[in-house]
Design a protein around this motif. Structure first.
Motif, PDB file in Angstrom:
ATOM      1  N   UNK A 145      58.413  -3.734 -16.250  1.00  0.00           N
ATOM      2  CA  UNK A 145      57.631  -4.362 -15.159  1.00  0.00           C
ATOM      3  C   UNK A 145      57.399  -5.920 -15.762  1.00  0.00           C
ATOM      4  N   UNK A 146      57.636  -6.196 -16.993  1.00  0.00           N
ATOM      5  CA  UNK A 146      57.434  -7.809 -17.176  1.00  0.00           C
ATOM      6  C   UNK A 146      58.450  -8.822 -16.816  1.00  0.00           C
ATOM      7  N   UNK A 147      59.683  -8.199 -16.364  1.00  0.00           N
ATOM      8  CA  UNK A 147      60.819  -9.071 -16.072  1.00  0.00           C
ATOM      9  C   UNK A 147      60.594  -9.709 -14.691  1.00  0.00           C
ATOM     10  N   UNK A 148      59.845 -10.711 -14.861  1.00  0.00           N
ATOM     11  CA  UNK A 148      59.231 -11.223 -13.380  1.00  0.00           C
ATOM     12  C   UNK A 148      59.123 -12.917 -13.773  1.00  0.00           C
ATOM     13  N   UNK A 149      59.139 -13.761 -12.905  1.00  0.00           N
ATOM     14  CA  UNK A 149      58.682 -15.125 -12.884  1.00  0.00           C
ATOM     15  C   UNK A 149      57.640 -15.445 -13.521  1.00  0.00           C
ATOM     16  N   UNK A 150      56.564 -14.809 -12.912  1.00  0.00           N
ATOM     17  CA  UNK A 150      55.001 -14.664 -13.458  1.00  0.00           C
ATOM     18  C   UNK A 150      55.032 -14.681 -14.939  1.00  0.00           C
ATOM     19  N   UNK A 151      55.747 -13.629 -15.477  1.00  0.00           N
ATOM     20  CA  UNK A 151      55.668 -13.405 -17.087  1.00  0.00           C
ATOM     21  C   UNK A 151      56.176 -14.178 -17.802  1.00  0.00           C
ATOM     22  N   UNK A 152      57.504 -14.830 -17.085  1.00  0.00           N
ATOM     23  CA  UNK A 152      58.004 -16.007 -17.859  1.00  0.00           C
ATOM     24  C   UNK A 152      57.422 -17.302 -17.817  1.00  0.00           C
ATOM     25  N   UNK A 153      56.411 -17.433 -16.807  1.00  0.00           N
ATOM     26  CA  UNK A 153      55.475 -18.676 -16.699  1.00  0.00           C
ATOM     27  C   UNK A 153      54.515 -18.305 -17.950  1.00  0.00           C
ATOM     28  N   UNK A 154      53.903 -17.282 -18.161  1.00  0.00           N
ATOM     29  CA  UNK A 154      52.995 -16.944 -19.026  1.00  0.00           C
ATOM     30  C   UNK A 154      53.721 -17.204 -20.464  1.00  0.00           C
ATOM     31  N   UNK A 155      54.804 -16.572 -20.613  1.00  0.00           N
ATOM     32  CA  UNK A 155      55.636 -16.766 -21.932  1.00  0.00           C
ATOM     33  C   UNK A 155      55.626 -18.294 -22.313  1.00  0.00           C
ATOM     34  N   UNK A 156      56.063 -19.135 -21.388  1.00  0.00           N
ATOM     35  CA  UNK A 156      56.316 -20.586 -21.647  1.00  0.00           C
ATOM     36  C   UNK A 156      54.865 -21.396 -21.859  1.00  0.00           C
ATOM     37  N   UNK A 157      53.929 -21.044 -21.194  1.00  0.00           N
ATOM     38  CA  UNK A 157      52.626 -21.460 -21.428  1.00  0.00           C
ATOM     39  C   UNK A 157      52.049 -21.197 -22.990  1.00  0.00           C
ATOM     40  N   UNK A 158      52.344 -19.883 -23.156  1.00  0.00           N
ATOM     41  CA  UNK A 158      51.911 -19.487 -24.550  1.00  0.00           C
ATOM     42  C   UNK A 158      52.638 -20.150 -25.774  1.00  0.00           C
ATOM     43  N   UNK A 159      53.941 -20.183 -25.416  1.00  0.00           N
ATOM     44  CA  UNK A 159      54.612 -20.806 -26.219  1.00  0.00           C
ATOM     45  C   UNK A 159      54.416 -22.523 -26.548  1.00  0.00           C
ATOM     46  N   UNK A 160      53.893 -23.225 -25.546  1.00  0.00           N
ATOM     47  CA  UNK A 160      53.443 -24.573 -25.643  1.00  0.00           C
ATOM     48  C   UNK A 160      51.883 -24.463 -26.421  1.00  0.00           C
ATOM     49  N   UNK A 161      51.177 -23.600 -25.836  1.00  0.00           N
ATOM     50  CA  UNK A 161      49.863 -23.308 -26.682  1.00  0.00           C
ATOM     51  C   UNK A 161      49.885 -23.175 -28.096  1.00  0.00           C
ATOM     52  N   UNK A 162      50.982 -22.411 -28.440  1.00  0.00           N
ATOM     53  CA  UNK A 162      51.055 -22.208 -29.737  1.00  0.00           C
ATOM     54  C   UNK A 162      51.471 -23.192 -30.490  1.00  0.00           C
ATOM     55  N   UNK A 163      52.583 -23.698 -29.866  1.00  0.00           N
ATOM     56  CA  UNK A 163      53.030 -25.302 -30.477  1.00  0.00           C
ATOM     57  C   UNK A 163      51.967 -26.092 -30.913  1.00  0.00           C
ATOM     58  N   UNK A 164      51.114 -26.392 -29.913  1.00  0.00           N
ATOM     59  CA  UNK A 164      50.305 -27.444 -30.048  1.00  0.00           C
ATOM     60  C   UNK A 164      49.005 -26.902 -31.172  1.00  0.00           C
ATOM     61  N   UNK A 165      48.541 -25.688 -31.235  1.00  0.00           N
ATOM     62  CA  UNK A 165      47.981 -25.246 -32.233  1.00  0.00           C
ATOM     63  C   UNK A 165      48.639 -25.257 -33.570  1.00  0.00           C
ATOM     64  N   UNK A 166      49.567 -24.842 -33.831  1.00  0.00           N
ATOM     65  CA  UNK A 166      50.271 -25.021 -35.146  1.00  0.00           C
ATOM     66  C   UNK A 166      50.780 -26.563 -35.500  1.00  0.00           C
ATOM     67  N   UNK A 167      50.826 -27.226 -34.612  1.00  0.00           N
ATOM     68  CA  UNK A 167      51.102 -28.823 -34.680  1.00  0.00           C
ATOM     69  C   UNK A 167      49.972 -29.400 -35.391  1.00  0.00           C
ATOM     70  N   UNK A 168      48.619 -29.075 -34.478  1.00  0.00           N
ATOM     71  CA  UNK A 168      47.441 -29.463 -35.091  1.00  0.00           C
ATOM     72  C   UNK A 168      47.149 -29.085 -36.432  1.00  0.00           C
ATOM     73  N   UNK A 169      47.452 -27.971 -36.834  1.00  0.00           N
ATOM     74  CA  UNK A 169      47.185 -27.408 -38.359  1.00  0.00           C
ATOM     75  C   UNK A 169      47.938 -28.280 -39.155  1.00  0.00           C
ATOM     76  N   UNK A 170      49.326 -28.268 -38.846  1.00  0.00           N
ATOM     77  CA  UNK A 170      50.043 -29.205 -39.705  1.00  0.00           C
ATOM     78  C   UNK A 170      49.765 -30.554 -39.838  1.00  0.00           C
ATOM     79  N   UNK A 171      49.244 -31.282 -38.661  1.00  0.00           N
ATOM     80  CA  UNK A 171      48.767 -32.523 -38.924  1.00  0.00           C
ATOM     81  C   UNK A 171      47.324 -32.536 -39.651  1.00  0.00           C
ATOM     82  N   UNK A 172      46.572 -31.557 -39.566  1.00  0.00           N
ATOM     83  CA  UNK A 172      45.411 -31.757 -40.429  1.00  0.00           C
ATOM     84  C   UNK A 172      45.795 -31.550 -41.917  1.00  0.00           C
ATOM     85  N   UNK A 173      46.646 -30.567 -42.167  1.00  0.00           N
ATOM     86  CA  UNK A 173      46.917 -30.442 -43.546  1.00  0.00           C
ATOM     87  C   UNK A 173      47.780 -31.779 -44.344  1.00  0.00           C
ATOM     88  N   UNK A 174      48.418 -32.315 -43.550  1.00  0.00           N
ATOM     89  CA  UNK A 174      49.254 -33.572 -44.044  1.00  0.00           C
ATOM     90  C   UNK A 174      48.154 -34.679 -44.276  1.00  0.00           C
TER      91      UNK A 174
END
Length: 337
Positions: A145-174
């Motif tokens: 039931x998750x094999x849909x364009x809608x879920x694909x968009x959620x997945x892509x957005x979640x990856x972007x948000x996670x990338x931003x979060x982890x990038x912020x952590x790494x920048x703060x640490x450095x």
């Protein structure tokens, strides 16, 4: 799977442009459309690569004349979803140096319809330490039931948000550790570089050694050695784990946190775990790529929580600069007699 089988001829130029507008490496619309019209062009979707890994793979593949190029897949794009999310078959997963050949639950519900030929080929290729089956269940089947364009968009957005979060952590640490002591950046760099280039357990152990040196130096900057004791624990030069505990205790106490004991116990357990893990990595003969990666990620996470316990100082510490400053000062005094 052939690309031309997945597209409507009349919409091909529009779809090709939509696909290539999103982070192409070397493809452009006109040559791509021409290639589809003149050749059987196949696509292989590889997930889980970093940008650097994708660029490296692309640079290696350009030596082959039948290689068309690489694009970054975005499942929130309608064309990308059509070509890659909804059509391509699941193939393989790489876990460490084990290759897993994927199959879904329907392929073993009755007769065994798994790709035994591919399994045997990779098992005897000698390229991997092990080759195993992985059942992905109902993923990608008509029952998903998750094999849909809608879920694909959620997945892509979640990856972007996670990338931003982890990038912020790494920048703060450095930023924080660079202010504490530039030598900490060099120690962290050594751990990251050893991890990225290691191929053997001995090389992964070098990453663990750099992690331990980083934590020792971090303790020196956060809580310098003293002859005093804290709750029966010595705080001398070689007791760097105890000094990290003492720093956390003082920082949390000064913040007057209502959950002081809970936060101290939680942070203290992580200090114990990752300092012990860094020691064990140096002496453990069979540390794996996954184990070394967990150690470096745990080190960064612990550092983030420690350095954010206190506000950045209004006057940056000079301890990390003192050895070189002393050398320069002696040279200046010698030059002036």
């Amino acid at each position: 799977m052939p690309i031309y089988d997945l597209t409507d001829a009349g919409a091909l130029p529009r779809q090709a442009k939509s696909m290539l507008d999103l982070n192409p490496f070397d493809l452009s619309s006109a040559p791509y459309i021409e290639a589809i019209g003149r050749h059987e062009l196949y696509a292989l979707l590889v997930q889980g690569l970093t940008r650097k890994q994708a660029e490296l793979a692309h640079s290696q593949l350009t030596q082959y004349s039948d290689y068309a190029g690489t694009v970054a897949v975005r499942l929130d794009d309608e064309t990308h979803w059509l070509l890659y999310g909804a059509t391509l078959l699941h193939g393989y997963r790489l876990v460490g140096n084990q290759l897993r050949v994927l199959h879904d639950a329907t392929e073993v519900a009755g007769d065994d319809e798994r790709d035994l030929e591919s399994f045997d080929y990779w098992r005897w290729s000698g390229l991997f330490d092990d080759v195993a089956w992985e059942n992905i269940g109902l993923k990608g089947t008509m029952f998903d039931g998750f094999e849909s364009a809608g879920h694909g968009a959620v997945l892509a957005e979640a990856e972007d948000l996670l990338d931003d979060l982890l990038e912020g952590v790494s920048r703060e640490v450095m930023l924080r550790v660079g202010d504490l002591d530039p030598g900490l950046v060099e120690a962290l760099h050594a751990a990251l570089l050893a991890l990225s280039t290691a191929r053997t357990a001995e090389q992964y152990a070098q990453s663990g050694l750099s992690c331990r040196r980083f934590l020792e130096r971090l303790a020196d900057r956060l809580f310098p050695a003293t002859d005093e004791k804290r709750n029966g624990r010595e705080l001398g030069q070689d007791k760097w784990k105890n000094r990290l505990w003492a720093f956390a205790e003082d920082a949390l106490d000064s913040s007057e946190a209502s959950d002081f004991q809970f936060r101290l116990d939680d942070l203290g357990k992580r200090i114990d775990h990752w300092t012990d893990a860094s020691n064990q990595a140096v002496h453990r003969p069979a540390i794996t790529q996954i184990g070394a990666t967990r150690l470096v990620v745990g080190l960064v996470s612990l550092t983030y929580d420690l350095v954010l316990l206190v506000e950045p100082p209004a006057e940056l510490p000079t301890a990390g600069y003192e050895p070189h400053a002393s050398t320069v000062l002696r040279r200046l005094l010698d030059d002036n007699g």
